[in-house]
Scaffold this motif. Sequence first.
Motif, PDB file in Angstrom:
ATOM      1  N   ARG A  72      49.685  75.152  79.060  1.00  0.00           N
ATOM      2  CA  ARG A  72      48.222  75.241  79.038  1.00  0.00           C
ATOM      3  C   ARG A  72      47.783  75.463  77.601  1.00  0.00           C
ATOM      4  O   ARG A  72      48.141  76.459  76.972  1.00  0.00           O
ATOM      5  CB  ARG A  72      47.723  76.376  79.933  1.00  0.00           C
ATOM      6  CG  ARG A  72      46.191  76.484  79.995  1.00  0.00           C
ATOM      7  CD  ARG A  72      45.788  77.599  80.932  1.00  0.00           C
ATOM      8  NE  ARG A  72      46.175  77.272  82.307  1.00  0.00           N
ATOM      9  CZ  ARG A  72      46.475  78.201  83.225  1.00  0.00           C
ATOM     10  NH1 ARG A  72      46.459  79.485  82.916  1.00  0.00           N
ATOM     11  NH2 ARG A  72      46.795  77.828  84.451  1.00  0.00           N
ATOM     12  N   THR A  73      47.038  74.506  77.066  1.00  0.00           N
ATOM     13  CA  THR A  73      46.634  74.584  75.670  1.00  0.00           C
ATOM     14  C   THR A  73      45.575  75.651  75.463  1.00  0.00           C
ATOM     15  O   THR A  73      44.970  76.160  76.417  1.00  0.00           O
ATOM     16  CB  THR A  73      46.095  73.238  75.172  1.00  0.00           C
ATOM     17  OG1 THR A  73      44.809  72.998  75.781  1.00  0.00           O
ATOM     18  CG2 THR A  73      47.038  72.098  75.509  1.00  0.00           C
ATOM     19  N   GLU A 108      45.911  71.280  80.742  1.00  0.00           N
ATOM     20  CA  GLU A 108      47.240  71.532  81.293  1.00  0.00           C
ATOM     21  C   GLU A 108      48.095  70.274  81.220  1.00  0.00           C
ATOM     22  O   GLU A 108      47.667  69.207  81.669  1.00  0.00           O
ATOM     23  CB  GLU A 108      47.141  72.027  82.735  1.00  0.00           C
ATOM     24  CG  GLU A 108      46.467  73.398  82.852  1.00  0.00           C
ATOM     25  CD  GLU A 108      46.509  73.956  84.256  1.00  0.00           C
ATOM     26  OE1 GLU A 108      46.836  73.189  85.198  1.00  0.00           O
ATOM     27  OE2 GLU A 108      46.207  75.157  84.424  1.00  0.00           O
ATOM     28  N   ILE A 109      49.280  70.428  80.654  1.00  0.00           N
ATOM     29  CA  ILE A 109      50.240  69.324  80.553  1.00  0.00           C
ATOM     30  C   ILE A 109      51.405  69.665  81.474  1.00  0.00           C
ATOM     31  O   ILE A 109      52.125  70.644  81.244  1.00  0.00           O
ATOM     32  CB  ILE A 109      50.729  69.120  79.098  1.00  0.00           C
ATOM     33  CG1 ILE A 109      49.607  68.579  78.219  1.00  0.00           C
ATOM     34  CG2 ILE A 109      51.900  68.147  79.065  1.00  0.00           C
ATOM     35  CD1 ILE A 109      48.652  69.613  77.688  1.00  0.00           C
ATOM     36  N   ALA A 169      49.878  76.232  72.811  1.00  0.00           N
ATOM     37  CA  ALA A 169      49.829  76.292  74.272  1.00  0.00           C
ATOM     38  C   ALA A 169      50.759  77.391  74.748  1.00  0.00           C
ATOM     39  O   ALA A 169      51.654  77.842  74.023  1.00  0.00           O
ATOM     40  CB  ALA A 169      50.227  74.955  74.887  1.00  0.00           C
ATOM     41  N   GLU A 170      50.559  77.827  75.994  1.00  0.00           N
ATOM     42  CA  GLU A 170      51.439  78.803  76.616  1.00  0.00           C
ATOM     43  C   GLU A 170      52.050  78.196  77.869  1.00  0.00           C
ATOM     44  O   GLU A 170      51.464  77.326  78.507  1.00  0.00           O
ATOM     45  CB  GLU A 170      50.673  80.078  76.974  1.00  0.00           C
ATOM     46  CG  GLU A 170      49.553  79.865  77.992  1.00  0.00           C
ATOM     47  CD  GLU A 170      48.867  81.168  78.382  1.00  0.00           C
ATOM     48  OE1 GLU A 170      49.341  82.233  77.960  1.00  0.00           O
ATOM     49  OE2 GLU A 170      47.868  81.096  79.121  1.00  0.00           O
ATOM     50  N   LEU A 171      53.243  78.660  78.204  1.00  0.00           N
ATOM     51  CA  LEU A 171      53.948  78.185  79.386  1.00  0.00           C
ATOM     52  C   LEU A 171      53.404  78.892  80.627  1.00  0.00           C
ATOM     53  O   LEU A 171      53.327  80.122  80.667  1.00  0.00           O
ATOM     54  CB  LEU A 171      55.448  78.457  79.244  1.00  0.00           C
ATOM     55  CG  LEU A 171      56.322  78.106  80.448  1.00  0.00           C
ATOM     56  CD1 LEU A 171      56.282  76.609  80.732  1.00  0.00           C
ATOM     57  CD2 LEU A 171      57.761  78.572  80.209  1.00  0.00           C
ATOM     58  N   VAL A 172      53.021  78.096  81.625  1.00  0.00           N
ATOM     59  CA  VAL A 172      52.566  78.624  82.907  1.00  0.00           C
ATOM     60  C   VAL A 172      53.505  78.078  83.967  1.00  0.00           C
ATOM     61  O   VAL A 172      53.534  76.862  84.220  1.00  0.00           O
ATOM     62  CB  VAL A 172      51.107  78.206  83.216  1.00  0.00           C
ATOM     63  CG1 VAL A 172      50.680  78.747  84.573  1.00  0.00           C
ATOM     64  CG2 VAL A 172      50.168  78.685  82.117  1.00  0.00           C
ATOM     65  N   GLN A 173      54.292  78.930  84.568  1.00  0.00           N
ATOM     66  CA  GLN A 173      55.275  78.490  85.543  1.00  0.00           C
ATOM     67  C   GLN A 173      54.716  78.597  86.953  1.00  0.00           C
ATOM     68  O   GLN A 173      54.107  79.592  87.321  1.00  0.00           O
ATOM     69  CB  GLN A 173      56.566  79.298  85.406  1.00  0.00           C
ATOM     70  CG  GLN A 173      57.264  79.072  84.073  1.00  0.00           C
ATOM     71  CD  GLN A 173      58.641  79.683  84.001  1.00  0.00           C
ATOM     72  OE1 GLN A 173      58.814  80.847  84.343  1.00  0.00           O
ATOM     73  NE2 GLN A 173      59.613  78.915  83.545  1.00  0.00           N
ATOM     74  N   ALA A 214      58.322  75.295  75.177  1.00  0.00           N
ATOM     75  CA  ALA A 214      57.072  76.005  74.917  1.00  0.00           C
ATOM     76  C   ALA A 214      57.057  76.633  73.527  1.00  0.00           C
ATOM     77  O   ALA A 214      55.983  76.809  72.926  1.00  0.00           O
ATOM     78  CB  ALA A 214      56.853  77.077  75.985  1.00  0.00           C
ATOM     79  N   ALA A 215      58.233  76.978  72.995  1.00  0.00           N
ATOM     80  CA  ALA A 215      58.291  77.598  71.669  1.00  0.00           C
ATOM     81  C   ALA A 215      57.716  76.684  70.589  1.00  0.00           C
ATOM     82  O   ALA A 215      57.188  77.170  69.579  1.00  0.00           O
ATOM     83  CB  ALA A 215      59.739  77.966  71.334  1.00  0.00           C
TER      84      ALA A 215
END
Length: 268
Positions: free
Chosen positions: A96-97, A102-103, A84-88, A65-66
């Motif tokens: 999620r961009t 969402e990837i 994007a940010e990490l959504v766990q 994610a970094a």
Amino acid sequence: MQAVRTQLGLTPDTELIGLMPGSKKDKLDLGVPFLLAVAEKVQSARPQTRFVIPVAPMLSLESLAAFADASRNPYIGLIEGTTAELVQGDAVSCLRTSGGTEIYLWQGHPAYDLMAQFELCLTTIGANTAELGSLGIPMLVLLPTQKLDVMKAWDGIPGILSNLPLVGNQFAKLINLLALRAIFKEGRLFAWPNIWAKREVVPEMIGRITPQEIADRVLDYLTHREKLEAIRQDLQAVRGEPGAAAKLADLVLETVDYRKELEIGNSQ
């Protein structure tokens, strides 16, 4: 294989596209934000598409994610990339961009059941092109060259020279300029199926490519399925050539063994 689609929550009409930006920092710096931007553009035109990254075993989700964080990756703007940010999540995590795409992030290894579900894969150069080829998965092989001095992911002596302190950037620029000259003047091929077939079985898109250019190519393939089928049949033909299947299998096995060694080393 149906379990893969169930875990990702895919409907029967969902088109799953694989994104394989690589495992080395020099590729991920460019590859992650570039592919995220492509995903946004494709999904805005074709909402039934979904995207997944088979995460390399040596990478944590936080580390991956970094590369999509503008405060930690200075090259995002250079390649018209997307943050994007990490959504766990409990079942599957995602990136999620900034535009809401969402990837999915897949951490199972090896990921062959997942890869077999790909309509198409966008990948950097490397052993992953052999893995995809062995499965007959159509792919676009991408090598953006917007910043040559960050492309140090070479093997052997070129890799050593490119990563020397102080002078590594200069060596990297020279090595990559020479490599590009060979590509355009000598028709050099980088994807393993192409190398073994001695012709372009899967498209290699190299140079100052943009996310929009790649998105347009993806949309064209998804609209004209006969083009994807032609690539698939070509890959199957390459696998059937004398010695090609064995070479593909050997390289895949070497890659799996190498990744296992990395996992063991990281756990100790």
